[in-house]
Design an enzyme around this catalytic site. Structure first.
Site, mmCIF file in Angstrom:
data_model
loop_
_atom_site.group_PDB
_atom_site.id
_atom_site.type_symbol
_atom_site.label_atom_id
_atom_site.label_comp_id
_atom_site.label_asym_id
_atom_site.label_seq_id
_atom_site.Cartn_x
_atom_site.Cartn_y
_atom_site.Cartn_z
ATOM 1 N N HIS A 114 11.585 74.360 51.403
ATOM 2 C CA HIS A 114 12.548 74.183 52.488
ATOM 3 C C HIS A 114 13.927 73.731 52.035
ATOM 4 C CE1 HIS A 114 9.264 73.791 55.836
ATOM 5 N NE2 HIS A 114 9.116 74.856 55.060
ATOM 6 N N TRP A 145 5.974 69.836 62.300
ATOM 7 C CA TRP A 145 7.025 70.802 61.952
ATOM 8 C C TRP A 145 7.240 71.704 63.164
ATOM 9 C CZ3 TRP A 145 6.773 76.213 61.814
ATOM 10 C CH2 TRP A 145 7.989 76.828 61.463
ATOM 11 N N HIS A 185 4.945 68.658 50.909
ATOM 12 C CA HIS A 185 4.263 69.925 51.072
ATOM 13 C C HIS A 185 4.549 70.664 49.781
ATOM 14 C CE1 HIS A 185 3.329 70.637 55.606
ATOM 15 N NE2 HIS A 185 2.665 69.634 55.081
ATOM 16 N N GLU A 225 8.900 67.053 59.360
ATOM 17 C CA GLU A 225 9.188 67.991 58.267
ATOM 18 C C GLU A 225 10.474 68.779 58.507
ATOM 19 O OE1 GLU A 225 5.922 70.638 57.528
ATOM 20 O OE2 GLU A 225 6.979 71.731 55.936
ATOM 21 N N ASP A 232 11.413 80.814 51.289
ATOM 22 C CA ASP A 232 10.252 79.964 51.608
ATOM 23 C C ASP A 232 9.024 80.862 51.767
ATOM 24 O OD1 ASP A 232 8.692 77.807 52.448
ATOM 25 O OD2 ASP A 232 9.261 78.077 54.547
ATOM 26 N N ASP A 290 9.027 69.646 52.108
ATOM 27 C CA ASP A 290 8.335 70.880 51.725
ATOM 28 C C ASP A 290 9.168 71.540 50.636
ATOM 29 O OD1 ASP A 290 7.787 73.770 51.682
ATOM 30 O OD2 ASP A 290 6.448 73.358 53.360
ATOM 31 N N ASP A 320 6.052 80.664 50.427
ATOM 32 C CA ASP A 320 4.741 80.023 50.401
ATOM 33 C C ASP A 320 3.765 80.686 49.440
ATOM 34 O OD1 ASP A 320 4.874 77.776 52.480
ATOM 35 O OD2 ASP A 320 5.691 79.464 53.590
ATOM 36 N N ASP A 357 0.960 73.352 50.829
ATOM 37 C CA ASP A 357 1.355 74.228 51.928
ATOM 38 C C ASP A 357 1.767 75.594 51.387
ATOM 39 O OD1 ASP A 357 2.178 75.452 54.220
ATOM 40 O OD2 ASP A 357 3.939 74.199 54.564
ATOM 41 N N LYS A 393 13.672 71.528 57.395
ATOM 42 C CA LYS A 393 13.782 72.869 56.810
ATOM 43 C C LYS A 393 15.248 73.274 56.782
ATOM 44 C CE LYS A 393 11.337 77.307 57.157
ATOM 45 N NZ LYS A 393 10.071 77.909 57.580
HETATM 46 C C1 RNT Z 1 6.797 75.932 57.851
HETATM 47 C C2 RNT Z 1 6.307 74.602 57.379
HETATM 48 C C3 RNT Z 1 4.969 74.168 57.921
HETATM 49 C C4 RNT Z 1 3.938 75.272 57.928
HETATM 50 C C5 RNT Z 1 2.550 74.795 58.212
HETATM 51 C C6 RNT Z 1 1.624 75.902 58.548
HETATM 52 O O1 RNT Z 1 7.880 76.395 57.178
HETATM 53 O O2 RNT Z 1 6.269 74.578 55.990
HETATM 54 O O3 RNT Z 1 4.535 73.058 57.200
HETATM 55 O O4 RNT Z 1 3.921 75.968 56.727
HETATM 56 O O5 RNT Z 1 2.596 73.816 59.177
HETATM 57 ZN ZN ZN Z 2 5.384 72.799 55.116
#
Ligand code: RNT
Ligand code: ZN
Length: 423
Positions: A267, A190, A291, A231, A299, A264, A301, A331, A233
């Site tokens: 994302h 990513w 993810h 990955e 996003d 993810d 997390d 993630d 986004k």
């Molecule tokens: C960032 C991505 C990525 C990170 C990690 C730490 O938006 O989701 O995967 O969260 O690599």
């Molecule tokens: Zn991620």
């Protein structure tokens, strides 16, 4: 103290649940067998707020932010491994660990483009000793050469080269991990590259990213050792107007270069159903890496919970019979609650979602659908939400030798008292 369920109670409830499911044509023993073959990839970065051990004063960048200051975060690789050992002991089944390059464990500093397997040897030895397979991620953020928001798509060829070299180094490390563990190490990439405000040129960075990725992936590495994942986004903090590696970009790249696409869950636009993408993309590419995350308004997390979107992802993987083509990684990074608990809550929630999907009488639903019985389909889907999957889950935890129900919290509290509060 959270009270513990007696084995007798667990067995009695399971027997009753098994009968109820059997009436729908579902074999719960077989479902638990299948569940035990799913290996989640736990993310190492929940343990220290994505800090890593490359540089003690390194600042998290790339638009990533961990908020909170809950005491007890891991300060060294040994502390992180100790925490992870506790975490793995509270999650039923056998799982993997996803490492980021900044979690390097070596006495001397090493530049990212010079990283080698030996810099992760302690992780590899530990993982083998614990029987845990590793996955890997190059770290394209939290670095002076990523400070202006570009890495593999940077206009400066020297900076681009540096990141290509980091990508190549990461692939070799992943391949060595794969060889050591006898299971392919997924190497996820990513990058944060993008623009806060309207770019004048959306084309050149994407052209550069293709070239960088092609250079990074030029060497063919055996699929039984490592697989490359990319990955996408939609937007990030500091890349609100333009992200070079968008979904369309990486999906096209994955189709044309035969790569794994990483989806993810944070994302995408919040009204998009990420689960719906599985059947679309797996029609054209071999594998996806999830993810599993929980975005709250953005996003953010947050820790994964047993939410409808997570259940839908599990359902799609099970209904589509693609569990061997979907890799489940976690993630998220929450620094505001006990970090061990954060890992356990997220991993257990995802496993619960998978279990609920595995005991669904999918055949029955599909038959109703084929017969045009949409009323029956909706009615049954709603009633299925009340079936006693908790009894099946409890039995699974008991079988796998991990705490049943919320009893794992007792162990986290004890660990907090004896270990975390001393840090
Ligand atoms: C960032 C991505 C990525 C990170 C990690 C730490 O938006 O989701 O995967 O969260 O690599
Ligand atoms: Zn991620």
């Amino acid at each position: 103290m959270i009270p513990k369920l007696e084995t007798q109670t667990i067995e009695r409830d399971y027997a009753a649940a098994k009968e109820i499911y059997a009436a729908y044509g579902v074999d719960t023993d077989a479902a638990l067998q299948k569940l035990s073959r799913i290996h989640l990839s736990l993310h190492c970065w929940q343990g220290d707020d994505v800090g890593g051990f490359e540089n003690p004063d390194g600042e998290l960048s790339g638009g990533l932010a961990a908020t909170g200051n809950y005491p007890g975060k891991a300060r060294t690789p040994d502390e992180l491994r100790m925490d992870l050992k506790k975490v793995f002991s509270l999650i039923p089944g056998k799982h993997r660990l996803s490492l980021h390059a900044i979690y390097v464990d070596y006495p001397e500093p090493v530049e990212r483009n010079a990283l080698e397997t030996k810099h992760f040897q302690r992780w590899i030895d530990w993982a083998i000793q614990e029987g845990i397979a590793l996955d890997f991620n190059g770290t394209f953020f939290s670095h002076p050469l990523a400070a202006d928001g570009y890495t593999l798509a940077h206009p400066d060829p020297g900076i681009r080269r540096f990141w290509v070299e980091h990508g190549i180094a990461s692939r070799h490390i992943a391949a060595d991990m794969g060889r050591a563990q006898g299971s392919p190490c997924i190497n996820n990439t990513w990058i944060p590259d993008g623009e806060k405000d309207l770019p004048a040129d959306r084309w050149a960075p994407r052209q550069r990213l293709v070239e960088s990725l092609d250079a990074m992936y030029a060497e063919e590495l055996p699929a039984e050792l490592t697989r490359d994942a990319i990955e996408s986004k939609l937007f990030g903090i500091g890349s609100e107007s333009y992200v070079v590696g968008s979904l369309e970009f990486y999906l096209s790249y994955a189709v044309s270069r035969k790569k794994i696409l990483t989806l993810d869950m944070g994302h995408f636009h919040p009204t998009e159903e990420v689960s719906d993408k599985i059947s679309s993309v797996l029609t054209f590419i071999d594998e996806v890496l999830f993810h599993v995350s929980r975005g709250v308004r953005w996003d953010s997390d947050h820790v994964v919970t047993l939410s409808d979107p997570v259940r839908a992802v599990a359902e799609e993987a099970v209904r589509g019979n693609v569990l061997d083509r979907v890799h489940f990684g976690l993630d998220y990074f929450d620094a505001s609650i006990n970090r061990i608990a954060a890992w356990v809550i997220g991993a257990r929630s995802l496993l619960k979602a998978l279990l609920i999907a595995l005991v669904e009488p999918t055949q029955l639903l599909k038959e109703m659908e084929l017969n045009g019985d949409r009323t029956g389909r909706l009615a049954l889907m709603e009633e299925l939400k009340m079936l006693p999957f908790a009894a099946v889950w409890n039995r699974y935890c008991e079988m796998q030798g991990v705490p049943v129900g919320a009893a794992w919290l007792n162990e986290v509290r004890a660990y907090e008292r004896s270990i975390l509060s001393e840090r």
